[in-house]
Design a protein around this motif. Sequence first.
Motif, PDB file in Angstrom:
ATOM      1  N   LEU A   1      24.886   0.562   7.078  1.00 61.25           N
ATOM      2  CA  LEU A   1      26.153   0.493   8.008  1.00 61.25           C
ATOM      3  C   LEU A   1      26.396   1.448   9.132  1.00 61.25           C
ATOM      4  O   LEU A   1      26.974   1.059   9.948  1.00 61.25           O
ATOM      5  CB  LEU A   1      27.053   0.753   6.762  1.00 61.25           C
ATOM      6  CG  LEU A   1      27.031  -0.496   5.871  1.00 61.25           C
ATOM      7  CD1 LEU A   1      28.335  -0.413   4.499  1.00 61.25           C
ATOM      8  CD2 LEU A   1      27.530  -1.884   6.133  1.00 61.25           C
TER       9      LEU A   1
ATOM     10  N   GLN B   1      26.171  -9.451   2.176  1.00 61.27           N
ATOM     11  CA  GLN B   1      25.743  -7.982   2.104  1.00 61.27           C
ATOM     12  C   GLN B   1      25.659  -7.835   0.522  1.00 61.27           C
ATOM     13  O   GLN B   1      24.448  -7.068   0.238  1.00 61.27           O
ATOM     14  CB  GLN B   1      27.199  -7.075   2.092  1.00 61.27           C
ATOM     15  CG  GLN B   1      26.916  -5.605   1.894  1.00 61.27           C
ATOM     16  CD  GLN B   1      27.975  -4.709   2.155  1.00 61.27           C
ATOM     17  OE1 GLN B   1      28.526  -4.757   3.596  1.00 61.27           O
ATOM     18  NE2 GLN B   1      28.510  -3.623   1.489  1.00 61.27           N
TER      19      GLN B   1
ATOM     20  N   GLN C   1      25.586  -5.377  10.699  1.00 59.44           N
ATOM     21  CA  GLN C   1      26.758  -5.983  10.059  1.00 59.44           C
ATOM     22  C   GLN C   1      26.363  -7.359   9.282  1.00 59.44           C
ATOM     23  O   GLN C   1      25.333  -7.887   9.928  1.00 59.44           O
ATOM     24  CB  GLN C   1      27.756  -6.629  11.552  1.00 59.44           C
ATOM     25  CG  GLN C   1      28.283  -5.319  12.016  1.00 59.44           C
ATOM     26  CD  GLN C   1      29.205  -6.036  13.291  1.00 59.44           C
ATOM     27  OE1 GLN C   1      29.177  -6.995  13.463  1.00 59.44           O
ATOM     28  NE2 GLN C   1      30.143  -5.114  13.745  1.00 59.44           N
TER      29      GLN C   1
ATOM     30  N   ARG D   1      27.420 -11.085   7.400  1.00 52.43           N
ATOM     31  CA  ARG D   1      28.419 -12.238   7.733  1.00 52.43           C
ATOM     32  C   ARG D   1      29.538 -12.141   6.948  1.00 52.43           C
ATOM     33  O   ARG D   1      30.639 -12.410   7.345  1.00 52.43           O
ATOM     34  CB  ARG D   1      27.701 -13.357   7.291  1.00 52.43           C
ATOM     35  CG  ARG D   1      26.450 -13.625   8.179  1.00 52.43           C
ATOM     36  CD  ARG D   1      26.236 -15.201   7.957  1.00 52.43           C
ATOM     37  NE  ARG D   1      25.788 -15.629   6.697  1.00 52.43           N
ATOM     38  CZ  ARG D   1      24.332 -15.528   6.085  1.00 52.43           C
ATOM     39  NH1 ARG D   1      23.573 -15.260   6.731  1.00 52.43           N
ATOM     40  NH2 ARG D   1      23.949 -15.789   4.931  1.00 52.43           N
TER      41      ARG D   1
END
Length: 275
Positions: free
Chosen positions: A125, A137, A130, A132
Amino acid sequence: MTDDQRALQHRIRAELGLTDAFDVDQEIARRVDFLAAYLQRTGCRSLVLGISGGVDSLAAGCLSQRAVEQARRQGHQATFFAVRLPYGQQADESDAQSGLGVIRPDHLLTVNVKPATDAMLDQLLASGLQFRDAAHQDFLVGNIKARQRMIAQYAIAGAHAGLVVGTDHAAEALMGFFTKFGDGAADITPLAGLNKRRVRALAAAMDAPHALVYKVPTADLESLTPLKPDEDAFGVSYEQIDDFLEGKDVGQDALQIILRTYQASAHKRALPVAP
C-alpha cells in the motif's frame, strides 16, 4: 454427456492420475511406501507439512508420520515436522488440534503468519498499489497468507534437510483451487490422484473422527468471509467433482463449470512458460 465431453473427461482423469479401482488399505500402504522410499533415495531426513484443520492436511499428515516411522524401521534417519500456520487466531483451531491428536507428529511447530502478511500489505500500500475494492484486496491478501505459509515450511525444511509435503489432490487440481507458489508449492504430493471422496476414505481408515473427515472444506484465506466453503467458490459440489473424476455422468450445468474452470486454471498446473 456428448462423445466429445466423455473423451475430454477420460483425458482429464488420466492427466490427474485417477484410476477406476480403489482399495483404501492398498492406497495407504502404497503412499506411505512412496514417501519413505523417496526420503531414503534423496537422502533427506525429514518431512514438513502445514496442518490446517481440514481433512486434506490430516490425511497427508497421517501418511507422513507413518512414512517417517517406516523409514526409521528401515534404518534411515527421518522425522516429521507438523506446522501450525495461523493468521492470528484461527477460527477452527480446535479442529486443527483434533487433527494433530490423530496424527501424533514427531514434532510440532507453530508460526503465526500474520505479522509477515500484514507487513507485506503495508509495504504494498505504501508503494502506491491500489486494489479494485475491499473484497479484491482481501482475496489477494489471502494469497499472501498462503505464500507466507510456504516460506515458513521451506525454512523449516531447510533447517532439517527436509522435504515439504503438499496436500494437493485431484479435486483441487481439477478446479485450480490452490494458490500458485503458495499451497501449490511443495516437494512431494502424497494425495495426488485422489478425489475428495477418496481422501476422506484414507483419513477415515487412519482413524480420523467422522466430524473431521466430513467437515465442510474451506481454504479460510479471506478475512472478510472467514471459513467460506470451497463449494461456494466452485459453483459446484465436491460430489459432482468427485463423480466427474470417477468417470460418472454429471449434469450439463456442473459439467460446463468443471470444464471451463479446468481450462482456465491450466497455468496453475504447468511449469512457467518460456519462449
